[in-house]
Write an enzyme that holds these catalytic residues in place. Structure first.
Site, PDB file in Angstrom:
ATOM      1  CB  CYS A 115      -0.907  -0.286   1.323  1.00 58.38           C
ATOM      2  SG  CYS A 115      -1.807  -1.393   1.369  1.00 58.38           S
ATOM      3  CG  HIS A 252      -3.296   3.063   1.992  1.00 58.43           C
ATOM      4  ND1 HIS A 252      -3.490   3.356   0.783  1.00 58.43           N
ATOM      5  CD2 HIS A 252      -3.920   1.939   2.898  1.00 58.43           C
ATOM      6  CE1 HIS A 252      -3.753   1.648   1.017  1.00 58.43           C
ATOM      7  NE2 HIS A 252      -4.099   0.721   2.119  1.00 58.43           N
ATOM      8  CG  ASN A 282      -6.292  -1.403   1.135  1.00 58.33           C
ATOM      9  OD1 ASN A 282      -5.905  -0.588   0.177  1.00 58.33           O
ATOM     10  ND2 ASN A 282      -6.190  -1.594   2.452  1.00 58.33           N
TER      11      ASN A 282
HETATM   12  O1  UT7 Z   1      -3.651  -1.400   3.775  1.00 60.08           O
HETATM   13  C1  UT7 Z   1      -3.048  -1.441   4.836  1.00 60.08           C
HETATM   14  C2  UT7 Z   1      -3.617  -3.005   4.882  1.00 60.08           C
HETATM   15  N1  UT7 Z   1      -4.832  -2.722   5.964  1.00 60.08           N
HETATM   16  C3  UT7 Z   1      -5.491  -2.207   6.609  1.00 60.08           C
HETATM   17  O2  UT7 Z   1      -5.191  -0.651   7.303  1.00 60.08           O
HETATM   18  C4  UT7 Z   1      -6.582  -3.408   7.719  1.00 60.08           C
HETATM   19  C5  UT7 Z   1      -6.604  -2.304   9.611  1.00 60.08           C
HETATM   20  N2  UT7 Z   1      -7.384  -3.424  10.078  1.00 60.08           N
HETATM   21  C6  UT7 Z   1      -8.572  -3.061  10.198  1.00 60.08           C
HETATM   22  O3  UT7 Z   1      -8.986  -1.789   9.412  1.00 60.08           O
HETATM   23  C7  UT7 Z   1      -9.362  -4.233  11.072  1.00 60.08           C
HETATM   24  O4  UT7 Z   1      -8.338  -4.392  12.202  1.00 60.08           O
HETATM   25  C8  UT7 Z   1     -10.466  -4.984  10.363  1.00 60.08           C
HETATM   26  C9  UT7 Z   1     -11.231  -3.853   9.486  1.00 60.08           C
HETATM   27  C10 UT7 Z   1     -10.074  -5.769   9.389  1.00 60.08           C
HETATM   28  C11 UT7 Z   1     -11.280  -5.460  11.258  1.00 60.08           C
HETATM   29  O5  UT7 Z   1     -11.677  -4.312  12.576  1.00 60.08           O
HETATM   30  P1  UT7 Z   1     -11.863  -5.208  13.893  1.00 60.08           P
HETATM   31  O6  UT7 Z   1     -12.529  -3.754  14.548  1.00 60.08           O
HETATM   32  O7  UT7 Z   1     -10.514  -5.071  13.710  1.00 60.08           O
HETATM   33  O8  UT7 Z   1     -12.868  -5.966  14.112  1.00 60.08           O
HETATM   34  P2  UT7 Z   1     -11.827  -7.327  14.241  1.00 60.08           P
HETATM   35  O9  UT7 Z   1     -10.810  -7.771  13.604  1.00 60.08           O
HETATM   36  O10 UT7 Z   1     -11.753  -7.015  16.448  1.00 60.08           O
HETATM   37  O11 UT7 Z   1     -13.568  -8.850  14.405  1.00 60.08           O
HETATM   38  C12 UT7 Z   1     -14.169  -7.976  15.004  1.00 60.08           C
HETATM   39  C13 UT7 Z   1     -15.391  -9.192  14.874  1.00 60.08           C
HETATM   40  C14 UT7 Z   1     -14.650 -10.530  14.978  1.00 60.08           C
HETATM   41  O12 UT7 Z   1     -16.133 -11.749  15.790  1.00 60.08           O
HETATM   42  P3  UT7 Z   1     -15.432 -12.033  17.210  1.00 60.08           P
HETATM   43  O13 UT7 Z   1     -14.348 -12.922  16.467  1.00 60.08           O
HETATM   44  O14 UT7 Z   1     -15.433 -11.058  18.164  1.00 60.08           O
HETATM   45  O15 UT7 Z   1     -16.802 -13.021  17.297  1.00 60.08           O
HETATM   46  C15 UT7 Z   1     -14.933 -11.038  13.734  1.00 60.08           C
HETATM   47  O16 UT7 Z   1     -14.474 -12.222  13.155  1.00 60.08           O
HETATM   48  O17 UT7 Z   1     -15.929  -9.212  13.460  1.00 60.08           O
HETATM   49  C16 UT7 Z   1     -15.875 -10.455  13.043  1.00 60.08           C
HETATM   50  N3  UT7 Z   1     -15.477  -9.385  11.337  1.00 60.08           N
HETATM   51  C17 UT7 Z   1     -16.834 -10.023  10.476  1.00 60.08           C
HETATM   52  N4  UT7 Z   1     -18.188  -9.941  11.087  1.00 60.08           N
HETATM   53  C18 UT7 Z   1     -18.604  -9.496  10.133  1.00 60.08           C
HETATM   54  C19 UT7 Z   1     -15.032  -9.946  10.914  1.00 60.08           C
HETATM   55  N5  UT7 Z   1     -15.241  -9.648   9.588  1.00 60.08           N
HETATM   56  C20 UT7 Z   1     -16.332  -9.370   9.347  1.00 60.08           C
HETATM   57  C21 UT7 Z   1     -16.700  -9.399   9.096  1.00 60.08           C
HETATM   58  N6  UT7 Z   1     -18.804  -9.349   8.920  1.00 60.08           N
HETATM   59  N7  UT7 Z   1     -16.359  -8.924   7.323  1.00 60.08           N
END
Ligand code: UT7
Length: 325
Positions: A115, A252, A282
């Protein structure tokens, strides 16, 4: 004191026609429009049907050449930031060179910095221009991230989109102050100890496939806010300007919560922060040039505007550039 600056004289972008909404994704994985909007700010993204990364890059390049008012023959270099090339070799840049019909001798290379790829590419081109090695370059960020995600993995498939952005950069004499147009400051970083935090599972020399993206979302998130802020602050300091002097911050586009976090840390009002993640998702190396060109074409970004570009991605890599359009 006169010195050579790299002026951004043309902007182009291209998005595949197919738009995929969050509701469309909720039909294929266990997710919802509400989850994706609130956690990422993404509403829709463009996804390639049968076009390759080079098709996006070529279309963006043509628009950039047109707005710059130059032809492919004027180019001394083409650099494409991408992690999703058409072929493992040769580079997408070489393909674009052939399709555009550049003169023999035009330098072509791709760069892999995820990225941060566009900021890395712009920095390298700026340095080559200032050394007098090249005068005119095409800097492209182009990705088909849709081919690098596992469409059964809701953790990743909702985050990414496809597209390309391109900028024509040309040598121009400046007076060495922050009133100059062009690239005023750049700074690149990496920390390979985070190699495993965001990567593909596999690759050519290990699995003979490109592999799918996997990441530790929370770790990337935390790191991104600090890294994007640091790179922005450093390039402003280098040029002797503050966030009050800047017209736009363009981070980004990965997650609206990261983008807003950076805006807050830099103490800039929301209306000065460029956001396209809502309708692009993204797009990795394409995200910054795509946002630049889209906003320039819409008349929002104007000649003379002072813009901070800041990016962070797999590696980890990160970096910033301060540019006056
Ligand atoms: O370009 C550089 C690369 N990437 C980034 O910059 C991404 C950086 N990270 C993020 O943007 C965020 O961490 C995410 C959007 C990927 C995730 O958000 P979060 O608030 O950190 O969520 P999380 O990983 O804590 O997940 C929370 C819950 C989990 O369930 P449990 O374990 O709490 O029951 C996940 O399984 O949300 C669940 N989950 C989803 N639920 C519905 C993960 N993806 C999804 C989804 N829909 N698509």
């Amino acid at each position: 004191m006169t010195l050579i600056r790299s002026e951004l004289i043309g902007f182009g972008h291209y998005l595949p026609a197919k738009v995929v909404t969050n509701d469309d994704l909720a039909k294929i994985v266990d997710t919802s429009d509400e989850w994706i909007r609130t956690r990422t700010g993404i509403v829709s993204r463009h996804i390639s049907e049968n076009e390759a990364t080079s098709d996006f890059a070529y279309n963006a390049a043509q628009m950039a050449l047109k707005t710059a008012g130059i032809t492919a023959e004027d180019l001394d270099m083409i650099i494409v930031a991408t992690v999703t090339p058409d072929n493992t070799t040769p580079s997408v840049a070489a393909q674009i060179s052939g399709r555009l019909g550049t003169k023999s001798g035009t330098i072509c290379t791709d760069i892999s910095a995820a990225c941060s790829g566009f900021v890395y590419a712009l920095t390298m081109v700026d340095n080559m221009i200032r050394l007098g090695q090249i005068k005119t370059a095409l800097v492209i960020g182009a990705e088909t991230l849709s081919k690098l995600v596992d469409w059964t993995d809701r953790n990743t498939c909702v985050l990414f989109g496809d597209g390309a952005g391109a900028v024509v950069v040309r040598a121009r004499e400046g007076n060495g102050t922050s009133a100059d147009t062009g690239v005023l400051a750049t700074k690149l970083y990496a920390d390979g100890s985070h190699y495993d935090s965001l990567r593909t599972l596999g690759g050519v020399s290990t699995t003979q496939t490109s592999g799918f993206v996997t990441m530790d979302g929370k770790e990337v998130f935390k790191y991104a806010v600090n890294a994007l802020t640091q790179a922005a602050e450093v390039v402003m300091q280098q040029a002797g300007v503050t966030s009050e002097d800047v017209d736009w911050i363009l981070p980004h586009q990965a997650n609206i919560r990261i983008i807003e976090g950076v805006g807050k840390k830099l103490n800039v009002p929301e209306e000065k922060v460029i956001v396209t993640v809502d309708h692009h998702g993204n797009t990795s190396a394409a995200s910054i040039p795509l946002a630049l060109s889209e906003n320039y074409a819409a008349g929002r970004l104007k000649k003379g505007d002072l813009v901070v570009l800041t990016a962070m991605g797999a590696g980890f890599t990160w970096g910033g550039a301060l540019v006056r359009i």
